[in-house]
Design a protein around this motif. Structure first.
Motif, PDB file in Angstrom:
ATOM      1  N   TYR A 104      63.754 104.608  56.473  1.00 35.62           N
ATOM      2  CA  TYR A 104      64.627 104.883  55.332  1.00 35.62           C
ATOM      3  C   TYR A 104      65.855 103.984  55.416  1.00 35.62           C
ATOM      4  O   TYR A 104      66.403 103.756  56.493  1.00 35.62           O
ATOM      5  CB  TYR A 104      65.072 106.348  55.294  1.00 35.62           C
ATOM      6  CG  TYR A 104      63.928 107.308  55.113  1.00 35.62           C
ATOM      7  CD1 TYR A 104      63.366 107.522  53.863  1.00 35.62           C
ATOM      8  CD2 TYR A 104      63.388 107.956  56.216  1.00 35.62           C
ATOM      9  CE1 TYR A 104      62.298 108.386  53.705  1.00 35.62           C
ATOM     10  CE2 TYR A 104      62.314 108.820  56.065  1.00 35.62           C
ATOM     11  CZ  TYR A 104      61.765 109.029  54.807  1.00 35.62           C
ATOM     12  OH  TYR A 104      60.703 109.866  54.665  1.00 35.62           O
TER      13      TYR A 104
ATOM     14  N   VAL B 121      69.612 103.813  53.646  1.00 34.28           N
ATOM     15  CA  VAL B 121      70.541 104.594  52.828  1.00 34.28           C
ATOM     16  C   VAL B 121      71.636 103.671  52.302  1.00 34.28           C
ATOM     17  O   VAL B 121      72.079 102.757  52.985  1.00 34.28           O
ATOM     18  CB  VAL B 121      71.139 105.766  53.636  1.00 34.28           C
ATOM     19  CG1 VAL B 121      70.060 106.771  53.973  1.00 34.28           C
ATOM     20  CG2 VAL B 121      71.822 105.289  54.906  1.00 34.28           C
ATOM     21  N   TYR B 122      72.051 103.918  51.080  1.00 36.33           N
ATOM     22  CA  TYR B 122      72.988 103.044  50.394  1.00 36.33           C
ATOM     23  C   TYR B 122      74.273 103.794  50.055  1.00 36.33           C
ATOM     24  O   TYR B 122      74.231 104.850  49.433  1.00 36.33           O
ATOM     25  CB  TYR B 122      72.378 102.507  49.100  1.00 36.33           C
ATOM     26  CG  TYR B 122      70.999 101.929  49.259  1.00 36.33           C
ATOM     27  CD1 TYR B 122      70.821 100.620  49.700  1.00 36.33           C
ATOM     28  CD2 TYR B 122      69.873 102.693  48.983  1.00 36.33           C
ATOM     29  CE1 TYR B 122      69.554 100.087  49.854  1.00 36.33           C
ATOM     30  CE2 TYR B 122      68.602 102.170  49.129  1.00 36.33           C
ATOM     31  CZ  TYR B 122      68.441 100.858  49.568  1.00 36.33           C
ATOM     32  OH  TYR B 122      67.190 100.348  49.724  1.00 36.33           O
TER      33      TYR B 122
ATOM     34  N   GLY C 133      71.705 102.109  57.706  1.00 35.80           N
ATOM     35  CA  GLY C 133      72.726 102.109  56.679  1.00 35.80           C
ATOM     36  C   GLY C 133      73.715 100.988  56.950  1.00 35.80           C
ATOM     37  O   GLY C 133      73.656 100.329  57.982  1.00 35.80           O
TER      38      GLY C 133
ATOM     39  N   GLY D 277      66.794 106.669  48.531  1.00 30.54           N
ATOM     40  CA  GLY D 277      67.896 106.304  49.420  1.00 30.54           C
ATOM     41  C   GLY D 277      69.137 107.005  48.928  1.00 30.54           C
ATOM     42  O   GLY D 277      69.074 108.104  48.401  1.00 30.54           O
ATOM     43  N   VAL D 278      70.248 106.371  49.070  1.00 28.80           N
ATOM     44  CA  VAL D 278      71.504 106.957  48.614  1.00 28.80           C
ATOM     45  C   VAL D 278      72.200 105.940  47.736  1.00 28.80           C
ATOM     46  O   VAL D 278      72.345 104.786  48.112  1.00 28.80           O
ATOM     47  CB  VAL D 278      72.407 107.313  49.810  1.00 28.80           C
ATOM     48  CG1 VAL D 278      73.739 107.842  49.316  1.00 28.80           C
ATOM     49  CG2 VAL D 278      71.722 108.345  50.686  1.00 28.80           C
TER      50      VAL D 278
ATOM     51  N   LEU E 253      68.741 114.847  53.390  1.00 30.48           N
ATOM     52  CA  LEU E 253      67.815 113.951  54.073  1.00 30.48           C
ATOM     53  C   LEU E 253      67.348 114.559  55.393  1.00 30.48           C
ATOM     54  O   LEU E 253      66.146 114.567  55.710  1.00 30.48           O
ATOM     55  CB  LEU E 253      68.502 112.599  54.317  1.00 30.48           C
ATOM     56  CG  LEU E 253      67.735 111.557  55.137  1.00 30.48           C
ATOM     57  CD1 LEU E 253      66.404 111.218  54.469  1.00 30.48           C
ATOM     58  CD2 LEU E 253      68.567 110.294  55.319  1.00 30.48           C
TER      59      LEU E 253
ATOM     60  N   THR F 258      74.095 113.375  50.314  1.00 25.36           N
ATOM     61  CA  THR F 258      72.663 113.327  50.608  1.00 25.36           C
ATOM     62  C   THR F 258      72.304 113.418  52.092  1.00 25.36           C
ATOM     63  O   THR F 258      71.145 113.629  52.410  1.00 25.36           O
ATOM     64  CB  THR F 258      72.056 112.024  50.051  1.00 25.36           C
ATOM     65  OG1 THR F 258      72.852 110.932  50.485  1.00 25.36           O
ATOM     66  CG2 THR F 258      72.023 112.054  48.540  1.00 25.36           C
ATOM     67  N   TRP F 259      73.256 113.275  52.982  1.00 25.61           N
ATOM     68  CA  TRP F 259      72.971 113.270  54.421  1.00 25.61           C
ATOM     69  C   TRP F 259      72.287 114.569  54.847  1.00 25.61           C
ATOM     70  O   TRP F 259      71.250 114.558  55.523  1.00 25.61           O
ATOM     71  CB  TRP F 259      74.262 113.047  55.191  1.00 25.61           C
ATOM     72  CG  TRP F 259      74.202 113.107  56.693  1.00 25.61           C
ATOM     73  CD1 TRP F 259      74.966 113.906  57.490  1.00 25.61           C
ATOM     74  CD2 TRP F 259      73.421 112.312  57.570  1.00 25.61           C
ATOM     75  NE1 TRP F 259      74.692 113.674  58.823  1.00 25.61           N
ATOM     76  CE2 TRP F 259      73.738 112.688  58.902  1.00 25.61           C
ATOM     77  CE3 TRP F 259      72.453 111.322  57.380  1.00 25.61           C
ATOM     78  CZ2 TRP F 259      73.146 112.126  60.021  1.00 25.61           C
ATOM     79  CZ3 TRP F 259      71.851 110.751  58.506  1.00 25.61           C
ATOM     80  CH2 TRP F 259      72.194 111.148  59.801  1.00 25.61           C
TER      81      TRP F 259
ATOM     82  N   THR G 154      71.915  97.499  52.786  1.00 24.15           N
ATOM     83  CA  THR G 154      72.220  97.851  51.400  1.00 24.15           C
ATOM     84  C   THR G 154      71.915  96.696  50.462  1.00 24.15           C
ATOM     85  O   THR G 154      71.307  96.876  49.401  1.00 24.15           O
ATOM     86  CB  THR G 154      73.694  98.263  51.261  1.00 24.15           C
ATOM     87  OG1 THR G 154      73.909  99.495  51.952  1.00 24.15           O
ATOM     88  CG2 THR G 154      74.080  98.451  49.792  1.00 24.15           C
TER      89      THR G 154
ATOM     90  N   ILE H 298      66.463 105.335  60.517  1.00 26.51           N
ATOM     91  CA  ILE H 298      67.265 105.246  59.298  1.00 26.51           C
ATOM     92  C   ILE H 298      68.307 104.153  59.487  1.00 26.51           C
ATOM     93  O   ILE H 298      68.995 104.120  60.508  1.00 26.51           O
ATOM     94  CB  ILE H 298      67.983 106.578  59.005  1.00 26.51           C
ATOM     95  CG1 ILE H 298      66.978 107.721  58.902  1.00 26.51           C
ATOM     96  CG2 ILE H 298      68.804 106.484  57.720  1.00 26.51           C
ATOM     97  CD1 ILE H 298      67.645 109.089  58.784  1.00 26.51           C
TER      98      ILE H 298
ATOM     99  N   LEU I 251      77.383 108.798  52.196  1.00 27.10           N
ATOM    100  CA  LEU I 251      76.300 109.756  52.439  1.00 27.10           C
ATOM    101  C   LEU I 251      76.677 111.216  52.202  1.00 27.10           C
ATOM    102  O   LEU I 251      75.879 112.107  52.465  1.00 27.10           O
ATOM    103  CB  LEU I 251      75.809 109.615  53.880  1.00 27.10           C
ATOM    104  CG  LEU I 251      74.992 108.373  54.210  1.00 27.10           C
ATOM    105  CD1 LEU I 251      74.558 108.407  55.664  1.00 27.10           C
ATOM    106  CD2 LEU I 251      73.781 108.263  53.323  1.00 27.10           C
TER     107      LEU I 251
END
Length: 542
Positions: free
Chosen positions: A105, A107-108, A89, A132-133, A118, A114-115, A94, A87, A111
């Protein structure tokens, strides 16, 4: 589920706040381990250390300073750990996700929301049903403070990062924070409780990553008052400020603050009106210059000011003017930066409009545009190197102060001349202004004594120390804090300097000189403390 939280910092002294958040806010079924390296570590050493354990998930934080290192690391990790979920980030994935095809993955944004979801999906071997986020820069009240007691040993000798707010109310064209649409704040009572953690632990330096700490001003002043009331004599807090938001009450707080409690950083960037307009900033120089001068003159405050070369519409002559004005404040630290066309920023999108030539890889630095040539930027690089090598280290603070007052040249021309000479500042000034040769040597030697660096003392100065130590009453009067020290230990902590000018001192600061001679006692009682400010020497005229 075993999760490796991987940080590749630019220097050992830095730490990665995001990883500590992720560790503390993972579900209970997760076993999270933070592993921090630097981009200077050999890539294979990092690889072997990471792969020495079997990870279910590896989460990496990617920024401009480590993007290339991550790009080299990912193919190796995917090849030998194909079952491990990776993952990514941070700003780089981004705004340029296509540069990381090997990530499972990306992530945007924040978090908080959504962390956990996920990780629950991954633990069940399910594919998350979100790409993603897309988090706004808001705080979740359920997210825990990122640090625990067990972190203190590792963090003692590092910059510790902390945030009381996220996002920025301003939208500067060169800054990634301009892409954020809102600003979020932690509740004040929580902020005070968490700041107390750093104070109780006596962390040397805490850097608040709030993009504009003094917005809103009332909130900032409440935090400042709390820190002043609870100062532990050790911890310095680094604050990024917006100059026009500094009012008289805030100035008074800085004036009344304990020595070295606050270090402030202010981005002046430019005084060119067209460049400011393009950057979505306004010129408040006439209002803020007096404020900055007041702050720069405070002996208890370390001031850090920023300029950016390469902004739209600012040519070499215009940048000279910006430099002259900013340096006239005599800041503790002057950061001469160079515009970077960061992915996701306004200026990156407008690159062709201004004829920008920039690196296509991190740090995306501009080397030319239609207003300033690469040769002119190269000259600014020389000044930048000189500032970092000498001025910003404050090792010749009084030498530079008096040179800037004496020099008939504009300050830009003075520092350019010093930079291109490639000589030590004392020798360079003696070459530029030979009529003041003795003064430059005296001030350089005074600063050397003050900084506690290796000092060549004369026989007369060595004799003066020994004679001084024989006078017990005088030692007791002038150095009462050494009353229980044996003479040999006091000897290690003091020096006496002889100077061919009468040095004028007010409130512990050198403010001038006149004909005569001076004998000065330097007391290094605080020498060796690792703090932002280098000057921890008391001195007094004998």
């Amino acid at each position: 589920m075993k999760i490796g939280l991987i940080g590749l910092n630019s220097q050992f002294v830095h730490s990665n706040l995001a990883l500590y958040y992720l560790r503390e806010n993972a579900p209970n079924f997760c076993q999270c381990t933070i592993k921090e390296y630097t981009v200077n570590d050999p890539i294979l050493s990092v690889f072997y250390d990471i792969t020495a354990e079997h990870w279910d998930v590896l989460a990496l934080s990617v920024y401009i300073w480590n993007k290339e290192t991550v790009a080299k690391l990912l193919p190796l990790l995917k090849a030998v750990c194909p079952e491990t979920t990776i993952i990514l980030g941070g700003p780089e994935p981004t705004y340029a996700p296509e540069d990381f095809p090997l990530a499972d993955y990306i992530v945007y944004g924040a978090l908080e929301n959504t962390w956990e979801d996920l990780l629950v999906c991954l633990s069940k071997k399910e594919k998350p049903n979100f790409p993603g986020v897309n988090g706004a820069p808001q705080f979740s009240q359920n997210w825990k403070f990122p640090y625990v007691e067990n972190d203190l040993k590792q963090l003692k000798n590092r910059l510790v990062y902390y945030e009381t707010s996220r996002g920025c109310p301003y939208h500067c064209g060169f800054c990634l924070s301009s892409a954020e649409k809102s600003t979020g704040f932690l509740p004040m009572e929580r902020v005070k409780k968490e700041l107390q953690f750093f104070l109780a632990a006596k962390i040397p330096v805490v850097k608040l990553v709030d993009r504009t700490f003094n917005y809103p001003t009332a909130r900032a002043k409440e935090i400042m008052k709390f820190l002043m009331e609870n100062f532990n004599g050790v911890t310095t807090f680094h604050l990024e400020l917006k100059g026009e938001l500094i009012d008289e009450e805030m100035l008074k707080l800085f004036r009344d603050a304990p020595q070295n409690l606050f270090q402030v950083e202010i981005g002046i960037q430019t005084l060119n009106d067209d460049a400011l307009k393009a950057s979505k900033r306004k010129n408040h120089w006439e209002k803020t210059k007096a404020v900055y001068k007041t702050m720069g003159a405070l002996p208890n405050l370390h001031t850090h000011f920023d300029l950016i070369a390469g902004l739209p519409y600012e040519d070499y002559a215009s940048f000279k003017n910006s430099f002259n004005e900013a340096m006239s404040i005599f800041p503790s630290h002057m950061q001469l930066g160079f515009l970077k066309l960061l992915p996701g920023t306004k200026f990156q999108a407008e690159g062709d409009e201004h004829g920008y030539i920039a690196q296509e890889y991190p740090p995306y630095e501009v080397v030319e545009n239609q207003y300033i040539s690469h040769g002119e930027l190269g000259e600014l690089k020389k000044i930048d190197k000189f500032l970092d090598q000498y001025y910003n280290k404050e090792i010749y603070k009084n030498l530079f102060r008096f040179a800037m007052d004496y020099c008939p040249l504009p300050l830009f021309d003075l520092f350019h001349s010093l930079a291109v000479s490639e000589k030590e500042p004392v020798l360079a000034l003696q070459e530029l202004f030979p009529e003041k040769s003795t003064l430059w040597e005296t001030l350089g030697r005074f600063d050397t004594f003050l900084g506690g660096r290796k000092i060549q003392v004369t026989q007369g100065e060595e004799k003066a120390v020994r004679e001084f130590l024989k006078d017990e009453e005088r030692v007791k009067t002038l150095l009462p804090h050494y009353q229980d020290f044996p003479v040999r230990e006091i000897y290690k902590r003091i020096r006496i300097g002889h100077f061919p000018f009468k040095l004028l001192v007010e409130n512990g600061l050198l403010v001038g000189f006149e004909s005569g001679i001076s004998e000065i006692l330097f007391d290094y009682k605080s020498k060796g403390q690792k703090r932002i400010n280098s000057n921890f020497t008391d001195f007094m005229l004998l």
